[in-house]
Design an enzyme around this catalytic site. Sequence first.
Site, short mmCIF file in Angstrom:
data_model
loop_
_atom_site.label_atom_id
_atom_site.label_comp_id
_atom_site.label_asym_id
_atom_site.label_seq_id
_atom_site.Cartn_x
_atom_site.Cartn_y
_atom_site.Cartn_z
N CYS A 23 25.75 10.22 -3.50
CA CYS A 23 26.30 9.04 -4.14
C CYS A 23 25.29 8.56 -5.16
CB CYS A 23 26.57 7.96 -3.09
SG CYS A 23 27.03 6.39 -3.82
N GLN B 199 15.45 -5.32 2.72
CA GLN B 199 16.23 -5.27 1.47
C GLN B 199 16.42 -3.83 1.03
OE1 GLN B 199 17.62 -7.83 0.05
NE2 GLN B 199 16.54 -9.61 0.87
N TYR C 13 15.37 -17.33 8.48
CA TYR C 13 16.07 -16.04 8.40
C TYR C 13 15.09 -15.01 7.82
CZ TYR C 13 20.05 -19.34 8.38
OH TYR C 13 20.92 -20.36 8.64
N ASP D 90 17.13 -17.60 3.58
CA ASP D 90 17.73 -16.35 3.10
C ASP D 90 18.76 -15.87 4.13
OD1 ASP D 90 18.27 -13.94 1.90
OD2 ASP D 90 16.30 -13.06 2.25
N CYS E 121 22.90 -13.63 -0.90
CA CYS E 121 23.61 -12.45 -1.41
C CYS E 121 25.09 -12.76 -1.53
CB CYS E 121 23.35 -11.24 -0.52
SG CYS E 121 23.79 -11.52 1.19
N1 SAH Z 1 14.37 -12.77 4.39
C1 SAH Z 1 14.47 -11.44 4.93
C2 SAH Z 1 15.77 -11.19 5.72
C3 SAH Z 1 17.05 -11.68 5.12
S1 SAH Z 1 18.52 -11.06 5.89
C4 SAH Z 1 14.29 -10.40 3.85
O1 SAH Z 1 14.32 -10.71 2.66
O2 SAH Z 1 14.08 -9.23 4.18
C5 SAH Z 1 18.97 -12.33 6.97
C6 SAH Z 1 18.24 -12.35 8.29
O3 SAH Z 1 18.73 -13.47 9.04
C7 SAH Z 1 18.48 -11.12 9.18
O4 SAH Z 1 17.23 -10.58 9.53
C8 SAH Z 1 19.21 -11.68 10.42
O5 SAH Z 1 18.83 -11.03 11.62
C9 SAH Z 1 18.76 -13.13 10.42
N2 SAH Z 1 19.64 -14.12 11.06
C10 SAH Z 1 20.99 -14.14 11.10
N3 SAH Z 1 21.44 -15.25 11.70
C11 SAH Z 1 20.34 -15.98 12.04
C12 SAH Z 1 20.14 -17.24 12.68
N4 SAH Z 1 21.17 -17.98 13.08
N5 SAH Z 1 18.88 -17.68 12.85
C13 SAH Z 1 17.82 -16.94 12.45
N6 SAH Z 1 17.94 -15.74 11.83
C14 SAH Z 1 19.19 -15.26 11.63
#
Ligand code: SAH
Length: 364
Positions: free
Chosen positions: A72, A196, A225, A294, A321
């Site tokens: 892809c 990411q 997050y 995030d 996103c």
């Molecule tokens: N900031 C990180 C991850 C973003 S993705 C980066 O840039 O790599 C979002 C993340 O939120 C995921 O790891 C997911 O497991 C987490 N998540 C989802 N619901 C949540 C909640 N209620 N409380 C805490 N984390 C959560």
Amino acid sequence: MQNMSYKEQLSWKQKRVDILLSRFCRVSPIIGMENPLHYRNKVQAAFGFRRGQIISGVYQSGTHRIVPVDSCMIEDEKADAIIVSIRNLLKSFKITAYDEDSGTGLLRHVLVRRGFKSGQIMVVLVTSSPILPSSKNLVKALLSEHPEITTVVQNVNPYNTNLVLGPNEKPLYGAGYIEDTLCGCVFRISPSSFYQINPVQTEVLYGKAVGLAGLCCNETVIDAYCGIGTIGIVASKSAGNVIGIELNRDAVRDAVSNAKRNGVKNARFFCADAGEFMLEMAKDRQKADVVFMDPPRAGSDEKFLSSLVRLLPQRIVYISCNPETQERDMKYLTKNGYTAKAIQPVDMFPFTHHVETVVLMSRG
Ligand code: SAH
């Protein structure tokens, strides 16, 4: 979005963010990629049968019908090649593909992740049962075709579920995780941890996010997050202290080890629901100067947002996103004393309709 030139895609995305968010504040021009192909560092293939043959690929949108994919144009080419090799090896190892309707067969998915800078490669074989016959020889055969693979993990998912990964896993080869470098820091990434998928643009995105946070030295920063702690660890260099909050236990373990690995002493990570954790912080009258948030595509929730406005950070950097849920959450924050100061779209997902945005909101 192959029907559009890359330039057209970018203006389409710009317009989409403008429509949703420009009433909060001017939207900066979207940052696109110089080379928008083969950027996906994580490739996931579903395995199944078609007319007696094992196939692998992606689900047709909204269905569980597998569309066979060998390569892809947005995926890592090495990862694609590894998945094809695995599919070709299955027959000689008498390993069957899983059939969702009957619940029979063994191999459900293969996930390949490649460290963009490190070149390390992780292969995850998701099976319906813990018993993977002649796994040693399978790994050996795979490694002889692709010696770049640094770890192979078996993940067991016996459930009738839409989730790709199950709760149990064991390394068949190597450490069970890979490492990669982002913004000068080294990160360990476990199979179920979020990371990411576009490493080139992630550095752009994090650079913008940390820049907008306007950290000078001694701020208390929350990375909500936080996944494996990437944003918090990058920001920790210019902050007083960092508190990272994440629900996925494996990701939190990665975050703790990542802080250590990078010599970061002013960051702590907690496994909790971000909303609940921040509510406790607010009840304790703890303060935060800057909050990075995030959340997943669904956006944040009432619990999180209400405790956020109780914590009264000076600045909120909201990375999203999904501009639709971001717009909803920004409305809440605007009603509760925050003003959008900057909106920066970043094209993390060329050739798809997805768009990432980072927004700075300040109090007052
Ligand atoms: N900031 C990180 C991850 C973003 S993705 C980066 O840039 O790599 C979002 C993340 O939120 C995921 O790891 C997911 O497991 C987490 N998540 C989802 N619901 C949540 C909640 N209620 N409380 C805490 N984390 C959560």
